[in-house]
Design a protein around this motif. Structure first.
Motif, PDB file in Angstrom:
ATOM      1  N   UNK A  27      22.201 -56.584  29.689  1.00  0.00           N
ATOM      2  CA  UNK A  27      22.842 -55.555  28.862  1.00  0.00           C
ATOM      3  C   UNK A  27      22.201 -55.484  27.488  1.00  0.00           C
ATOM      4  N   UNK A  28      21.902 -56.665  26.922  1.00  0.00           N
ATOM      5  CA  UNK A  28      21.263 -56.705  25.610  1.00  0.00           C
ATOM      6  C   UNK A  28      19.891 -56.049  25.656  1.00  0.00           C
ATOM      7  N   UNK A  29      19.129 -56.336  26.733  1.00  0.00           N
ATOM      8  CA  UNK A  29      17.793 -55.756  26.878  1.00  0.00           C
ATOM      9  C   UNK A  29      17.871 -54.244  27.021  1.00  0.00           C
ATOM     10  N   UNK A  30      18.826 -53.771  27.838  1.00  0.00           N
ATOM     11  CA  UNK A  30      18.976 -52.334  28.049  1.00  0.00           C
ATOM     12  C   UNK A  30      19.353 -51.633  26.752  1.00  0.00           C
ATOM     13  N   UNK A  31      20.171 -52.281  25.928  1.00  0.00           N
ATOM     14  CA  UNK A  31      20.626 -51.677  24.677  1.00  0.00           C
ATOM     15  C   UNK A  31      19.497 -51.507  23.674  1.00  0.00           C
ATOM     16  N   UNK A  32      18.360 -52.132  23.915  1.00  0.00           N
ATOM     17  CA  UNK A  32      17.240 -52.070  22.974  1.00  0.00           C
ATOM     18  C   UNK A  32      16.039 -51.357  23.579  1.00  0.00           C
ATOM     19  N   UNK A  33      16.285 -50.406  24.485  1.00  0.00           N
ATOM     20  CA  UNK A  33      15.188 -49.690  25.122  1.00  0.00           C
ATOM     21  C   UNK A  33      15.315 -48.186  24.883  1.00  0.00           C
ATOM     22  N   UNK A  34      14.153 -47.528  24.858  1.00  0.00           N
ATOM     23  CA  UNK A  34      14.093 -46.073  24.739  1.00  0.00           C
ATOM     24  C   UNK A  34      13.059 -45.538  25.724  1.00  0.00           C
ATOM     25  N   UNK A  62      10.607 -48.341  27.043  1.00  0.00           N
ATOM     26  CA  UNK A  62       9.952 -49.323  26.184  1.00  0.00           C
ATOM     27  C   UNK A  62      11.017 -50.077  25.390  1.00  0.00           C
ATOM     28  N   UNK A  63      10.834 -51.379  25.231  1.00  0.00           N
ATOM     29  CA  UNK A  63      11.689 -52.151  24.340  1.00  0.00           C
ATOM     30  C   UNK A  63      11.428 -51.711  22.902  1.00  0.00           C
ATOM     31  N   UNK A 115       3.765 -51.785  18.299  1.00  0.00           N
ATOM     32  CA  UNK A 115       2.676 -50.808  18.410  1.00  0.00           C
ATOM     33  C   UNK A 115       2.536 -49.989  17.137  1.00  0.00           C
ATOM     34  N   UNK A 116       3.658 -49.605  16.550  1.00  0.00           N
ATOM     35  CA  UNK A 116       3.620 -48.866  15.283  1.00  0.00           C
ATOM     36  C   UNK A 116       2.913 -49.700  14.215  1.00  0.00           C
ATOM     37  N   UNK A 121      17.356 -37.473  19.167  1.00  0.00           N
ATOM     38  CA  UNK A 121      18.745 -37.899  19.099  1.00  0.00           C
ATOM     39  C   UNK A 121      19.484 -37.731  20.426  1.00  0.00           C
ATOM     40  N   UNK A 122      18.836 -37.142  21.425  1.00  0.00           N
ATOM     41  CA  UNK A 122      19.458 -37.082  22.748  1.00  0.00           C
ATOM     42  C   UNK A 122      19.506 -38.467  23.384  1.00  0.00           C
ATOM     43  N   UNK A 123      18.738 -39.414  22.851  1.00  0.00           N
ATOM     44  CA  UNK A 123      18.847 -40.821  23.237  1.00  0.00           C
ATOM     45  C   UNK A 123      19.576 -41.546  22.091  1.00  0.00           C
ATOM     46  N   UNK A 124      20.775 -42.030  22.355  1.00  0.00           N
ATOM     47  CA  UNK A 124      21.600 -42.603  21.293  1.00  0.00           C
ATOM     48  C   UNK A 124      20.954 -43.821  20.642  1.00  0.00           C
ATOM     49  N   UNK A 125      20.120 -44.551  21.405  1.00  0.00           N
ATOM     50  CA  UNK A 125      19.488 -45.746  20.829  1.00  0.00           C
ATOM     51  C   UNK A 125      18.388 -45.393  19.821  1.00  0.00           C
ATOM     52  N   UNK A 126      18.085 -44.110  19.706  1.00  0.00           N
ATOM     53  CA  UNK A 126      17.163 -43.673  18.651  1.00  0.00           C
ATOM     54  C   UNK A 126      17.650 -44.139  17.287  1.00  0.00           C
ATOM     55  N   UNK A 127      18.957 -44.187  17.093  1.00  0.00           N
ATOM     56  CA  UNK A 127      19.516 -44.626  15.807  1.00  0.00           C
ATOM     57  C   UNK A 127      19.127 -46.065  15.495  1.00  0.00           C
ATOM     58  N   UNK A 128      19.036 -46.898  16.533  1.00  0.00           N
ATOM     59  CA  UNK A 128      18.613 -48.287  16.348  1.00  0.00           C
ATOM     60  C   UNK A 128      17.161 -48.331  15.882  1.00  0.00           C
ATOM     61  N   UNK A 129      16.316 -47.549  16.547  1.00  0.00           N
ATOM     62  CA  UNK A 129      14.897 -47.505  16.171  1.00  0.00           C
ATOM     63  C   UNK A 129      14.732 -47.040  14.728  1.00  0.00           C
ATOM     64  N   UNK A 130      15.435 -45.990  14.351  1.00  0.00           N
ATOM     65  CA  UNK A 130      15.314 -45.470  12.983  1.00  0.00           C
ATOM     66  C   UNK A 130      15.689 -46.524  11.953  1.00  0.00           C
ATOM     67  N   UNK A 131      16.785 -47.228  12.203  1.00  0.00           N
ATOM     68  CA  UNK A 131      17.222 -48.263  11.262  1.00  0.00           C
ATOM     69  C   UNK A 131      16.192 -49.380  11.157  1.00  0.00           C
ATOM     70  N   UNK A 132      15.658 -49.824  12.298  1.00  0.00           N
ATOM     71  CA  UNK A 132      14.691 -50.922  12.268  1.00  0.00           C
ATOM     72  C   UNK A 132      13.394 -50.502  11.582  1.00  0.00           C
ATOM     73  N   UNK A 133      12.971 -49.265  11.773  1.00  0.00           N
ATOM     74  CA  UNK A 133      11.779 -48.780  11.075  1.00  0.00           C
ATOM     75  C   UNK A 133      12.005 -48.789   9.563  1.00  0.00           C
TER      76      UNK A 133
END
Length: 231
Positions: free
Chosen positions: A15-22, A69-70, A77-78, A94-106
């Motif tokens: 579940x943790x791994x899935x929550x961090x994928x896009x 991708x995790x 890669x970035x 934003x159609x992928x909700x985990x995009x918000x996680x990526x934006x914050x981490x960037x």
């Protein structure tokens, strides 16, 4: 002695791994072709999927497919491109909700982050450090009914509203929207012509004639690479 991992631990790890994928269509290093970061060397992270079907869309290849991708792998890669600017785009990211996680981490990693979004999905939960480049869809896009007008209340001074214009009627609609919502007092407003539909000079002259408080833009990447994927 062999001991098996409890099923609930495996489930939690999965579940943790899935929550961090896009799902990602492409990641590439190029020159930003529009908005206020135009001309800067930029890493683009293009997410897969979009609920809209704008008539003039130039990234239809991002609607389907892509690879999971995790997020940590995406960040690695970035980082390999050693660029200050990162643009998260789509499709509609934003159609992928985990995009918000990526934006914050960037943002946490110190990048100058922009988000290209359609204006059809709520932006209220986007990290405030991100520069939102938000479309308002004009009638000739075929998707103007999808504009989520409440998003205007979540724009910050460093954000931008982009209106892509395919006709004189689109221009008149955009002019009215800018005035009705005082968009120029909220943030920068960008008018961009649809390639092959409106002559750039015509749009520039309309803006000058009406003394509009908007910024005219041409998409630099079209001039340099004619919309070739990966650029």
């Amino acid at each position: 002695m062999h001991t098996s991992t409890p099923a609930n631990v495996d489930d939690a790890t999965s579940a943790s791994s899935t929550a961090e994928r896009l799902r990602i269509t492409e990641i590439f290093h190029s020159i930003q072709g529009e908005a206020d970061a135009i001309g800067w060397r930029t890493v683009f992270v293009r997410l897969t999927g979009c609920p809209l079907r704008c008539v003039w869309c130039d990234t239809e290849y991002s609607f389907y497919g892509g690879n999971w991708r995790d997020i940590d792998d995406i960040l690695a890669e970035v980082a390999g491109h050693a660029a200050k600017h990162v643009c998260v785009t789509g499709g509609e990211p934003l159609s992928q909700k985990r995009c918000l996680i990526l934006l914050k981490k960037l943002c946490d990693d110190g990048y100058d982050v922009s988000l290209e979004t359609s204006g059809a999905i709520d932006v209220s939960t986007v990290d405030p450090r991100v520069r939102k480049v938000m479309d308002l869809k004009a009638p000739d896009s075929g998707e103007s009914a999808r504009n989520l007008w409440s998003n205007l209340d979540h724009l910050l001074p460093h954000d931008q509203v982009k209106i892509v214009i395919a006709s004189r009627a689109d221009y008149e609609w955009a002019r009215s929207v800018v005035a009705e919502h005082a968009l120029d007092r909220r943030c920068m407003v960008l008018f961009s012509p649809v390639h092959g539909a409106v002559q750039p000079r015509d749009l520039a002259e309309w803006i000058i004639e009406d003394k509009l408080p908007v910024r005219f833009q041409l998409q630099l990447h079209k001039l340099l690479w004619n919309d070739a994927p990966g650029h």
